[in-house]
Design a protein around this motif. Structure first.
Motif, mmCIF file in Angstrom:
data_model
loop_
_atom_site.group_PDB
_atom_site.id
_atom_site.type_symbol
_atom_site.label_atom_id
_atom_site.label_comp_id
_atom_site.label_asym_id
_atom_site.label_seq_id
_atom_site.Cartn_x
_atom_site.Cartn_y
_atom_site.Cartn_z
ATOM 1 N N ILE A 108 0.820 -1.219 0.000
ATOM 2 C CA ILE A 108 0.000 0.000 0.000
ATOM 3 C C ILE A 108 0.854 1.271 0.000
ATOM 4 O O ILE A 108 0.593 2.204 -0.741
ATOM 5 C CB ILE A 108 -0.937 0.040 1.234
ATOM 6 C CG1 ILE A 108 -1.913 -1.130 1.218
ATOM 7 C CG2 ILE A 108 -1.654 1.372 1.360
ATOM 8 C CD1 ILE A 108 -2.971 -1.076 0.146
ATOM 9 N N VAL A 124 1.152 7.185 2.633
ATOM 10 C CA VAL A 124 -0.121 6.667 2.141
ATOM 11 C C VAL A 124 -0.876 7.846 1.541
ATOM 12 O O VAL A 124 -1.172 8.817 2.240
ATOM 13 C CB VAL A 124 -0.931 6.011 3.287
ATOM 14 C CG1 VAL A 124 -2.278 5.535 2.793
ATOM 15 C CG2 VAL A 124 -0.138 4.873 3.910
ATOM 16 N N ASP A 155 -3.953 7.966 0.187
ATOM 17 C CA ASP A 155 -5.393 8.014 0.410
ATOM 18 C C ASP A 155 -5.700 7.530 1.821
ATOM 19 O O ASP A 155 -5.367 6.395 2.185
ATOM 20 C CB ASP A 155 -6.086 7.122 -0.623
ATOM 21 C CG ASP A 155 -7.598 7.185 -0.572
ATOM 22 O OD1 ASP A 155 -8.165 7.604 0.459
ATOM 23 O OD2 ASP A 155 -8.218 6.788 -1.572
ATOM 24 N N HIS A 175 -6.935 4.000 2.638
ATOM 25 C CA HIS A 175 -6.088 2.818 2.487
ATOM 26 C C HIS A 175 -5.529 2.328 3.818
ATOM 27 O O HIS A 175 -4.850 1.307 3.857
ATOM 28 C CB HIS A 175 -4.952 3.089 1.500
ATOM 29 C CG HIS A 175 -5.438 3.196 0.094
ATOM 30 N ND1 HIS A 175 -4.761 3.879 -0.882
ATOM 31 C CD2 HIS A 175 -6.544 2.706 -0.512
ATOM 32 C CE1 HIS A 175 -5.420 3.800 -2.018
ATOM 33 N NE2 HIS A 175 -6.507 3.090 -1.817
#
Length: 130
Positions: free
Chosen positions: A45, A79, A81, A84
């Motif tokens: 991610i 990260v 977003d 996520h």
């Protein structure tokens, strides 16, 4: 699996550790809370940024300290977003900053939100990897 077995398998590698990244340049393992082992970020991610210095408040503050104690950190999981994340809490904006905490045990800050770019930064030193 018991909590003690999970803790034994979790590690805190340095930003230069090649095992941190998979072939696509993302985190190769789950990022978990160092205190309660809740999953913060699933594998594949986040991107690693190891050259952005930021003074993050210490998790534990001394009561007699005249001001907020901070430490300079420079290695981060980024990260893009907020959706996520698995288990992350966001503080209200304070003096132009939002901080990240573990949503389960509420220990933090483990990172911060860049309010201009909306990118989320989680310190490698404040989490574990498994």
């Amino acid at each position: 699996m018991s909590l003690s077995n999970d803790s034994e398998k979790a590690t805190t590698p340095s930003a230069s550790d090649p095992s941190l990244l998979n072939q696509s340049g993302k985190n190769s393992s789950k990022v978990v809370c160092a205190h309660c082992s809740s999953i913060i970020i699933q594998d594949n991610i986040a991107q690693l940024v190891d050259n952005r210095s930021f003074d993050l408040p210490l998790i534990y503050q001394k009561k007699e300290a005249p001001s907020l104690e901070k430490e300079a950190l420079s290695a981060w999981w980024v990260v893009d977003d907020m959706f996520h994340f698995e288990n992350v809490g966001f503080t209200n904006a304070h003096e132009g900053m939002k901080y990240l905490t573990c949503a389960d045990c509420e220990i933090g800050p483990i990172g911060f939100v860049d309010l201009e770019t909306k990118r989320n930064f989680v310190s490698l030193e404040r989490v574990l990897h498994k």
